[in-house]
Design an enzyme around this catalytic site. Structure first.
Site, PDB file in Angstrom:
ATOM      1  N   ARG A  56      61.017 -31.008 -99.264  1.00 59.71           N
ATOM      2  CA  ARG A  56      62.128 -31.344 -98.359  1.00 59.71           C
ATOM      3  C   ARG A  56      61.815 -32.611 -97.573  1.00 59.71           C
ATOM      4  NH1 ARG A  56      62.219 -26.025 -95.282  1.00 59.71           N
ATOM      5  NH2 ARG A  56      64.050 -26.752 -94.174  1.00 59.71           N
ATOM      6  N   ARG A  93      73.332 -36.643 -96.091  1.00 57.74           N
ATOM      7  CA  ARG A  93      71.891 -36.705 -96.332  1.00 57.74           C
ATOM      8  C   ARG A  93      71.545 -37.778 -97.357  1.00 57.74           C
ATOM      9  NH1 ARG A  93      70.617 -31.092 -94.985  1.00 57.74           N
ATOM     10  NH2 ARG A  93      68.431 -30.565 -95.168  1.00 57.74           N
ATOM     11  N   LYS A 148      67.605 -30.284 -85.127  1.00 54.74           N
ATOM     12  CA  LYS A 148      69.041 -30.597 -85.254  1.00 54.74           C
ATOM     13  C   LYS A 148      69.902 -29.358 -85.022  1.00 54.74           C
ATOM     14  CE  LYS A 148      69.134 -32.029 -89.511  1.00 54.74           C
ATOM     15  NZ  LYS A 148      67.769 -31.837 -90.002  1.00 54.74           N
TER      16      LYS A 148
HETATM   17  P1  AMP Z   1      69.041 -27.343 -94.023  1.00 49.55           P
HETATM   18  O1  AMP Z   1      69.447 -25.999 -93.531  1.00 49.55           O
HETATM   19  O2  AMP Z   1      69.877 -28.447 -93.451  1.00 49.55           O
HETATM   20  O3  AMP Z   1      67.557 -27.598 -93.885  1.00 49.55           O
HETATM   21  O4  AMP Z   1      69.352 -27.359 -95.602  1.00 49.55           O
HETATM   22  C1  AMP Z   1      68.697 -26.460 -96.471  1.00 49.55           C
HETATM   23  C2  AMP Z   1      68.858 -26.918 -97.907  1.00 49.55           C
HETATM   24  O5  AMP Z   1      70.247 -26.942 -98.255  1.00 49.55           O
HETATM   25  C3  AMP Z   1      68.356 -28.319 -98.213  1.00 49.55           C
HETATM   26  O6  AMP Z   1      66.952 -28.364 -98.468  1.00 49.55           O
HETATM   27  C4  AMP Z   1      69.185 -28.659 -99.455  1.00 49.55           C
HETATM   28  O7  AMP Z   1      68.669 -27.988-100.602  1.00 49.55           O
HETATM   29  C5  AMP Z   1      70.539 -28.035 -99.124  1.00 49.55           C
HETATM   30  N1  AMP Z   1      71.424 -28.974 -98.397  1.00 49.55           N
HETATM   31  C6  AMP Z   1      71.926 -28.839 -97.150  1.00 49.55           C
HETATM   32  N2  AMP Z   1      72.689 -29.889 -96.814  1.00 49.55           N
HETATM   33  C7  AMP Z   1      72.659 -30.738 -97.873  1.00 49.55           C
HETATM   34  C8  AMP Z   1      73.224 -32.012 -98.128  1.00 49.55           C
HETATM   35  N3  AMP Z   1      73.976 -32.654 -97.217  1.00 49.55           N
HETATM   36  N4  AMP Z   1      72.986 -32.579 -99.343  1.00 49.55           N
HETATM   37  C9  AMP Z   1      72.231 -31.965-100.279  1.00 49.55           C
HETATM   38  N5  AMP Z   1      71.647 -30.771-100.085  1.00 49.55           N
HETATM   39  C10 AMP Z   1      71.860 -30.150 -98.896  1.00 49.55           C
END
Ligand code: AMP
Length: 220
Positions: free
Chosen positions: A171, A88, A13
């Site tokens: 995750r 999410r 993404k």
């Molecule tokens: P990502 O970089 O998108 O993989 O996000 C890393 C981490 O940030 C995730 O594992 C969550 O802990 C937190 N996070 C990011 N976006 C969200 C979201 N929309 N809702 C809840 N937690 C989020």
């Protein structure tokens, strides 16, 4: 172009969002990046989010919705955006729908990037990120020219705290439980576009762009 990218961690993404925003000159809004910046800056938000993020758990909806509400109201989102990593959960999608409605913004598409689980695991375990500019690499699939050094800015590459086996498991579990229901949610609203996320970066980007255009033709 107002689009959301949905897909599990490691589906590409972030990389695809970067290609799209560079081409269309629109903002890339990644809640994960906003939260990581808050942790780096040691803000109250960062301290609150770190506990969840390090374990690979979702940050509470109200915290993330608050961040997005502020971000999407900034003028640069009028002309377009690519959201990556938000929404999410169903409550996040519902809150986002309301905020966009208030701003008079219509979503063009929600793109689902599909990648088999074994590939996701391989991508996440080998991922390296630039501490300075956030560019992402992979130790074998997309290595930097010099080991541990960013090609773009010379910054140091590191492995994200949540790219360890236990957090990766959490995750993916959070994706299956909380995020996967969004697929039906957006399909029912006629917004979902499904794209095969396997292949060269440009190939996937092309596929995505064609799928979004096909949806726009169908609905206009
Ligand atoms: P990502 O970089 O998108 O993989 O996000 C890393 C981490 O940030 C995730 O594992 C969550 O802990 C937190 N996070 C990011 N976006 C969200 C979201 N929309 N809702 C809840 N937690 C989020």
């Amino acid at each position: 172009m107002h689009i959301i990218l949905v897909g599990p961690q490691g589906s590409g993404k972030g990389t695809q969002a970067e290609l799209l925003v560079t081409k269309h000159r629109i903002p890339h809004v990644a809640t994960g990046d906003i939260l990581r910046a808050a942790i780096k800056d040691e803000t109250a938000l960062g301290r609150q989010a770190k506990v969840y993020m390090d374990r690979g758990e979702l940050v509470p909806d109200e915290v993330v919705i608050g961040i997005v509400r502020e971000r999407v109201a900034l003028p640069d989102c009028r002309k377009g955006f690519v959201f990556d990593g938000f929404p999410r959960t169903i409550p996040q999608a519902e809150a986002f729908g309301q905020v966009l409605g208030q701003l008079g913004i219509h979503l063009d598409a929600v793109v689902l990037l599909e990648v088999p689980r074994a590939t996701l695991l391989e991508r996440m375990a080998g991922r390296r990120v630039c501490r300075n500019c956030g560019a992402t690499y992979h130790v074998s699939l997309n290595p930097p020219r010099q080991d541990g050094v960013c090609d773009l800015c010379g910054g140091e590459l590191y492995q994200r705290a949540d790219d360890n086996p236990e957090a990766i498991r959490n995750r993916l579990e959070a994706y299956d439980r909380a995020t996967r229901p969004l697929i039906d949610y957006y399909r029912q609203r006629g917004l979902l576009v499904e794209v095969d996320g396997i292949g060269a970066l440009e190939e996937v980007a092309d596929r995505m762009e064609r799928a979004v255009q096909a949806r726009e033709r169908k609905t206009s």
